[in-house]
Design a protein around this motif. Sequence first.
Motif, PDB file in Angstrom:
ATOM      1  N   THR A 113     -37.924  53.731   9.891  1.00  0.00           N
ATOM      2  CA  THR A 113     -38.105  52.338  10.324  1.00  0.00           C
ATOM      3  C   THR A 113     -37.712  51.385   9.201  1.00  0.00           C
ATOM      4  OG1 THR A 113     -40.415  52.305   9.640  1.00  0.00           O
ATOM      5  CG2 THR A 113     -39.978  52.782  11.976  1.00  0.00           C
ATOM      6  N   TYR A 114     -37.277  50.206   9.615  1.00  0.00           N
ATOM      7  CA  TYR A 114     -36.893  49.141   8.694  1.00  0.00           C
ATOM      8  C   TYR A 114     -37.874  47.991   8.834  1.00  0.00           C
ATOM      9  CZ  TYR A 114     -32.386  51.429   8.102  1.00  0.00           C
ATOM     10  OH  TYR A 114     -31.403  52.318   7.786  1.00  0.00           O
ATOM     11  N   THR A 115     -38.066  47.252   7.760  1.00  0.00           N
ATOM     12  CA  THR A 115     -38.816  46.003   7.804  1.00  0.00           C
ATOM     13  C   THR A 115     -37.895  44.940   7.227  1.00  0.00           C
ATOM     14  OG1 THR A 115     -40.905  47.170   7.485  1.00  0.00           O
ATOM     15  CG2 THR A 115     -40.920  44.796   7.090  1.00  0.00           C
ATOM     16  N   ALA A 116     -37.518  43.995   8.086  1.00  0.00           N
ATOM     17  CA  ALA A 116     -36.650  42.895   7.650  1.00  0.00           C
ATOM     18  C   ALA A 116     -37.518  41.681   7.373  1.00  0.00           C
ATOM     19  CB  ALA A 116     -35.629  42.577   8.734  1.00  0.00           C
ATOM     20  N   PHE A 130     -38.526  47.384  12.792  1.00  0.00           N
ATOM     21  CA  PHE A 130     -37.730  47.976  13.868  1.00  0.00           C
ATOM     22  C   PHE A 130     -37.257  49.361  13.472  1.00  0.00           C
ATOM     23  CE2 PHE A 130     -34.990  45.465  11.156  1.00  0.00           C
ATOM     24  CZ  PHE A 130     -33.847  46.241  10.988  1.00  0.00           C
ATOM     25  N   HIS A 131     -36.912  50.145  14.476  1.00  0.00           N
ATOM     26  CA  HIS A 131     -36.456  51.517  14.308  1.00  0.00           C
ATOM     27  C   HIS A 131     -34.935  51.504  14.208  1.00  0.00           C
ATOM     28  CE1 HIS A 131     -36.989  55.829  14.794  1.00  0.00           C
ATOM     29  NE2 HIS A 131     -38.282  55.596  14.763  1.00  0.00           N
ATOM     30  N   GLN A 132     -34.363  52.524  13.584  1.00  0.00           N
ATOM     31  CA  GLN A 132     -32.897  52.569  13.507  1.00  0.00           C
ATOM     32  C   GLN A 132     -32.297  52.564  14.911  1.00  0.00           C
ATOM     33  OE1 GLN A 132     -30.048  54.674  14.170  1.00  0.00           O
ATOM     34  NE2 GLN A 132     -28.930  52.975  13.246  1.00  0.00           N
ATOM     35  N   TYR A 148     -28.239  43.374  15.919  1.00  0.00           N
ATOM     36  CA  TYR A 148     -29.467  42.974  16.613  1.00  0.00           C
ATOM     37  C   TYR A 148     -30.516  44.045  16.388  1.00  0.00           C
ATOM     38  CZ  TYR A 148     -26.779  39.426  19.082  1.00  0.00           C
ATOM     39  OH  TYR A 148     -25.998  38.340  19.379  1.00  0.00           O
ATOM     40  N   ALA A 149     -31.718  43.624  16.026  1.00  0.00           N
ATOM     41  CA  ALA A 149     -32.856  44.530  15.910  1.00  0.00           C
ATOM     42  C   ALA A 149     -33.707  44.251  17.139  1.00  0.00           C
ATOM     43  CB  ALA A 149     -33.633  44.255  14.639  1.00  0.00           C
ATOM     44  N   MET A 171     -26.655  50.757  10.271  1.00  0.00           N
ATOM     45  CA  MET A 171     -25.741  50.440  11.360  1.00  0.00           C
ATOM     46  C   MET A 171     -25.482  51.637  12.277  1.00  0.00           C
ATOM     47  SD  MET A 171     -25.228  47.250  10.798  1.00  0.00           S
ATOM     48  CE  MET A 171     -23.729  46.591  11.499  1.00  0.00           C
ATOM     49  N   GLY A 172     -25.994  52.804  11.878  1.00  0.00           N
ATOM     50  CA  GLY A 172     -25.798  54.002  12.698  1.00  0.00           C
ATOM     51  C   GLY A 172     -24.431  54.629  12.515  1.00  0.00           C
ATOM     52  N   TYR A 173     -23.702  54.196  11.472  1.00  0.00           N
ATOM     53  CA  TYR A 173     -22.359  54.739  11.243  1.00  0.00           C
ATOM     54  C   TYR A 173     -22.411  56.206  10.822  1.00  0.00           C
ATOM     55  CZ  TYR A 173     -20.674  49.891  11.277  1.00  0.00           C
ATOM     56  OH  TYR A 173     -20.369  48.601  11.624  1.00  0.00           O
ATOM     57  N   ASP A 174     -23.514  56.604  10.180  1.00  0.00           N
ATOM     58  CA  ASP A 174     -23.610  57.995   9.714  1.00  0.00           C
ATOM     59  C   ASP A 174     -23.809  58.968  10.873  1.00  0.00           C
ATOM     60  OD1 ASP A 174     -26.151  57.099  10.301  1.00  0.00           O
ATOM     61  OD2 ASP A 174     -27.077  57.818   8.456  1.00  0.00           O
ATOM     62  N   LYS A 175     -24.170  58.436  12.055  1.00  0.00           N
ATOM     63  CA  LYS A 175     -24.404  59.313  13.212  1.00  0.00           C
ATOM     64  C   LYS A 175     -23.156  59.486  14.065  1.00  0.00           C
ATOM     65  CE  LYS A 175     -27.989  57.344  15.067  1.00  0.00           C
ATOM     66  NZ  LYS A 175     -29.222  56.638  14.823  1.00  0.00           N
ATOM     67  N   SER A 176     -22.293  58.459  14.072  1.00  0.00           N
ATOM     68  CA  SER A 176     -21.148  58.515  14.977  1.00  0.00           C
ATOM     69  C   SER A 176     -20.099  59.480  14.440  1.00  0.00           C
ATOM     70  CB  SER A 176     -20.547  57.119  15.166  1.00  0.00           C
ATOM     71  OG  SER A 176     -19.869  56.728  14.005  1.00  0.00           O
TER      72      SER A 176
END
Length: 186
Positions: A113-116, A130-132, A148-149, A171-176
């Motif tokens: 989780t992230y805290t902005a 928010f969660h990734q 967008y979170a 950004m989820g780039y490591d998953k794609s």
Amino acid sequence: GFIFQAASFQGVAVRSLSTSSPHDHPEHGRLVYKGNLAKAVLGVKFFSYSTSIFNLFMMPYIMLKSGIGVESLLVQAAFYGLIGVFTFVTPVTLHILTKGYVIRLYYKDDVDTYTAITYNAILAEKATVFHQKDVKIPDITKMFTTFYAKTKSMLVNPTLFPNPQDYNHLMGYDKSSFFKFEELEE
């Protein structure tokens, strides 16, 4: 300039309140990002708000002294309109443009989780957790929005992440599959 004096004055006041480092929040996780315009955003908003407050207090005095109240209704309406724009529209616009500006971003590895930390309308810090998987990247590049979170727009500068891997994960780039070049080479 006055704007930066206001920002640095407020920064000093905030810093003197907390004894530890102002950015140590173990409950949020580790600090992965720090926005370099945080003080400028705060200073500009602070300046805009103080100008608006000044306008509100000065308006009756100006009306009284200039005798504009006696003049035609049209002149009066135009005058109020002009003052109104600077008093209300500018701070509101500034808030809309800067509300997603991320001052600091924390990450908790164990729960992903992230805290902005952003500024709210009254210049106080606001934490959004928010969660990734809540991160959505806009289809078209939008001004003042990196991602967008959930439904909140957030603005970060990718070059300010000390570890680029943290940005890629956010950004989820490591998953794609698009970014997994290493696997192709093996």
